[in-house]
Scaffold this active site. Structure first.
Site, short mmCIF file in Angstrom:
data_model
loop_
_atom_site.label_atom_id
_atom_site.label_comp_id
_atom_site.label_asym_id
_atom_site.label_seq_id
_atom_site.Cartn_x
_atom_site.Cartn_y
_atom_site.Cartn_z
N ASP B 346 0.89 -1.15 0.00
CA ASP B 346 0.00 0.00 0.00
C ASP B 346 0.94 1.21 0.00
O ASP B 346 2.10 1.10 0.37
CB ASP B 346 -0.85 -0.07 1.28
CG ASP B 346 -1.44 1.27 1.64
OD1 ASP B 346 -2.14 1.82 0.79
OD2 ASP B 346 -1.19 1.74 2.77
N ASP B 540 -1.57 -0.65 6.10
CA ASP B 540 -1.78 -0.12 7.44
C ASP B 540 -3.18 0.42 7.70
O ASP B 540 -3.57 0.61 8.83
CB ASP B 540 -0.79 1.03 7.70
CG ASP B 540 -1.19 2.27 6.93
OD1 ASP B 540 -1.53 2.13 5.74
OD2 ASP B 540 -1.19 3.36 7.51
N ASP B 544 -7.18 -1.40 4.04
CA ASP B 544 -6.24 -2.46 3.65
C ASP B 544 -6.63 -3.82 4.24
O ASP B 544 -6.12 -4.86 3.81
CB ASP B 544 -4.82 -2.13 4.12
CG ASP B 544 -4.25 -0.93 3.38
OD1 ASP B 544 -4.62 -0.75 2.20
OD2 ASP B 544 -3.47 -0.18 3.97
#
Lengths: 70, 646
Positions: B346, B540, B544
């Protein structure tokens, strides 16, 4: 469904831990049970309305003792 | 909170030690009597007195110092929950009884052997318990990290109270060198705090008013006044301990076969030993030999090596991880890790710091005016970019906003007075049919330098753009370089636009970028990548979580949201991407160790049991071999510490 953590006294070998797992898993309402010989602890997944005494008895049957329930 | 664990362990080791010393004091004379003819050429004590002496000396070895083992072992014959004590109990009692029988000249005397087996068994258990203690040293240290007491201010006075009595809102006084007792926020004072024990971050972290501090970390140089915000089960440390304990209880697939064997091992061995006995009795018509063989089979079989192979290695491995701020939640991740081909990141909060700042404003109206409009809307949003705009505007008074709503992954809309405001990315503008071509070249310039651009529109006309930059974390570059050179396919998956994403990706060395991904589609993209091999996902945020779950190994940043942490298989407390490299190395090393251990445990039993069945091993040698096999497995697990994971 809830999770219980029990501390067990007296286990000293791998078959001890596997005995406790087998015995506790047979208690009605218990979904799963995994016992760590290293931490002397068992993680139990069970129904909300479980009788702790049943679990203690199941552990006692295999020759060990529940010293703490969290 | 887990102080009793350690004392428990110590008492286990201590009690084995006591038994071991007494057993040998009595067993050494027995051994001398047994071996005297071979050692000195004459018998120390003549038959049948020697047998009587051995029976007398052996009795306490078996039934006093070995009482617990005999009791626990014999219980198995009543409850059918056999354990390895059952084997030792049966073996030693049978051997001991031969002593009595030999007085009537039936058979050879194994009573001395019984004592020796018990003495070696006790010795083995002692060494094994010690090695197991070493294996769990780091984890136990973590479990006992919590403070025991705290100095708090009550009624204007500093008093020391037990940690259980601290309540949320108490102000704690933390002197230099003291442990901060529980999670809280600094209300007064400045200092640096050593957080290495919980986050693995080796450098002390500066703390001042309003800084958050973690319980069990150590205050370095100044006095801190900390208001307790979380206590007991809610603290960061308590969460970490939960994660670690959960991992120890979780099963690794490779262990399944060993577990299955362990659960039927002892009864099978008892049956095998009876068969061996009958075989020697019926075919060779040798009762003495038959008893010797049966005892050998009983005591050589070792379910312990099989059962300890995985948990001990896992224990050492997770201890090494915990020290580095890597918390393995699911043991299975250790096995899956070696199959990983693709590492997907991410962007915000994972590769970057997740603390965006407004860097540029380009506007057709006055900058202040633009910021005022933007901040009034963004004030109502929780997104980090929204926060950056609010901070930049630094308004005393916000405009009244009506009809506010968040368009997930795109931006926000609302009304100020009668004017319709929309702030967001291109997708939002396209959805609402707002043209931004006048601003396009400016937007692209910002994006090419890795900035995220928010377009601000009023009544369907663009009035300006705000560029926000989120700095890359210090060690992201090194971490990704190392992953690339290890041969992993690295991919960035982000909701941000293509250009910004590419700019950041090229800064850190990621070649593949999947941009413009809506939060709900992240998991789907991971699924697509999984068609080409196992995927590890590192993230995080709340959005996600599905991707962390979908991936084969989900690595959550411990600095992120609780929901992401819940979804991760591995949690990095420090939030540094180097933790990803370490997790991979550690998992691989731990799994190799588990495989080695299982191999030796299986090999030992496969070789040793037939040797005993065919009468090739003396019962005492069999017992020594058994003790060594479980000791070697635990010792080998401890050798994992030599592996290079950093």
């Amino acid at each position: 469904m809830k999770k219980l953590k029990i501390s067990i006294e007296g286990m000293h070998c791998a078959s001890c831990a596997s005995n406790v797992e087998k015995s506790v898993s047979k208690v009605s309402g218990v979904k799963s049970c995994s016992v760590s010989l290293m931490l002397k602890k068992g993680n139990i997944e069970c129904e909300d309305k479980i009788n702790i005494e049943d679990i203690k008895k199941a552990v006692a049957k295999t020759g060990y003792k529940v010293v703490k329930v969290e | 909170m887990n102080g009793e664990n350690n004392s428990n362990d110590d008492s286990e080791i201590g009690s084995w030690k006591k038994k071991l010393i007494w057993s040998w004091i009595l067993t050494i004379p027995i051994a001398l009597i047994m071996l005297s003819e071979r050692l000195f050429g004459f018998e120390l004590i003549e038959m049948p007195y020697s047998v009587i002496v051995m029976l007398v000396l052996g009795f306490p070895v078996l039934f006093i110092f070995g009482y617990d083992t005999i009791k626990s072992g014999l219980r198995g014959f009543f409850t059918f929950y056999f354990n390895m004590d059952s084997l030792i109990a049966l073996g030693t009692i049978v051997a001991y009884i031969t002593g009595f029988l030999s007085l009537f000249d039936f058979i050879a005397d194994y009573s001395g052997v019984a004592a020796m087996i018990m003495a070696f068994f006790t010795t083995g258990k002692y060494v094994e318990a010690k090695a197991r203690g070493r294996a769990s040293a780091e984890i136990m240290k973590l479990l006992q990290l919590g403070a025991k007491s705290s100095i708090v201010i009550r009624n204007g006075k500093e008093i020391e109270i037990p940690i259980d009595e601290v309540v949320v809102g108490d102000v704690m006084v933390v002197k230099p060198g003291d442990k901060i007792s529980t999670d809280g926020v600094v209300v007064k004072g400045e200092s640096s705090v050593d957080e290495s024990m919980v986050t693995g971050e080796s450098l002390p972290v500066d703390k001042k008013k309003n800084s958050l501090v973690i319980g069990a970390t150590i205050n370095q140089d100044g006095i801190l006044y900390v208001k307790a915000t979380k206590i007991g089960k809610d603290t960061f440390l308590a969460h970490i301990i939960d994660l670690v304990e959960e991992a120890q209880g979780s099963k690794i697939p490779i262990q399944k076969l060993a577990d299955k064997i362990t659960s039927v091992f002892v009864p099978s061995i008892i049956i095998l030993s009876i068969l061996a006995f009958l075989n020697w009795l019926i075919i060779f018509r040798d009762l003495s030999r038959a008893i010797g063989v049966a005892v050998s089979v009983l005591v050589i079989a070792c379910p312990c090596a099989l059962g300890l192979a995985t948990p001990t290695a896992l224990m050492v491995g997770s201890g090494m991880g915990a020290k580095r701020g890597i918390l393995v939640r699911k043991g299975e991740a250790i096995q899956t890790m070696k199959e990983i081909k693709t590492v997907v990141f991410d962007k915000t909060g994972t590769i970057t710091k997740g603390k965006p700042e407004v860097t540029d404003i380009y506007s057709k109206i006055k900058e202040d005016k633009l910021l005022e409009i933007a901040a009034s809307l963004e004030k109502l949003s929780l997104h980090p970019i929204a926060h950056a705009i609010v901070v930049k505007a630094n308004l005393k008074k916000y405009r009244k906003v009506t009809g506010f709503s968040v368009v997930r992954g795109k931006g926000v809309i609302g009304k100020i007075g009668s004017k319709e405001i929309a702030i967001g990315n291109r997708a939002l503008m396209n959805d609402r049919k707002i043209k931004y071509s006048d601003f396009n070249s400016q937007i692209e310039t910002f994006e090419n330098s890795g900035k995220t651009v928010m377009i601000v529109s009023e009544d369907k006309k663009v009035i300006g753009v705000i560029a926000v930059a989120d700095a890359v974390k210090d060690d992201s570059v090194e971490a990704i370089q190392r992953l690339n050179s290890l041969g992993y396919r690295t991919v960035m998956l982000t909701g941000d636009n293509e250009r910004t994403a590419r700019a950041i990706a090229s800064q850190v060395g990621i070649k593949e970028v999947i941009a413009n991904v809506l939060p709900e589609d992240k998991a789907k993209k991971v699924e697509e990548l999984q068609k080409e091999g196992f995927v590890a996902f590192i993230g995080d945020g709340i959005n996600d979580a599905p991707a962390l779950k979908q991936s084969n190994v989900g690595i959550a940043m411990g600095t992120g949201t609780d929901i992401a942490i819940e979804a991760g298989d591995i949690v990095l407390a420090k939030g540094s991407l180097l933790g990803v490299v370490q997790s991979i190395n550690l998992s691989k090393a731990t799994f190799r160790k588990i495989k080695q251990n299982l191999f030796w445990a299986f090999a030992y039993n496969i070789v040793a049991i037939p040797l005993a069945v065919f009468g090739l091993l003396h019962p005492v040698i069999a017992e020594i071999a058994m003790a060594l096999s479980s000791i070697s497995v635990v010792t080998n697990a401890n050798l994992l510490r030599r592996a290079r994971v950093d």
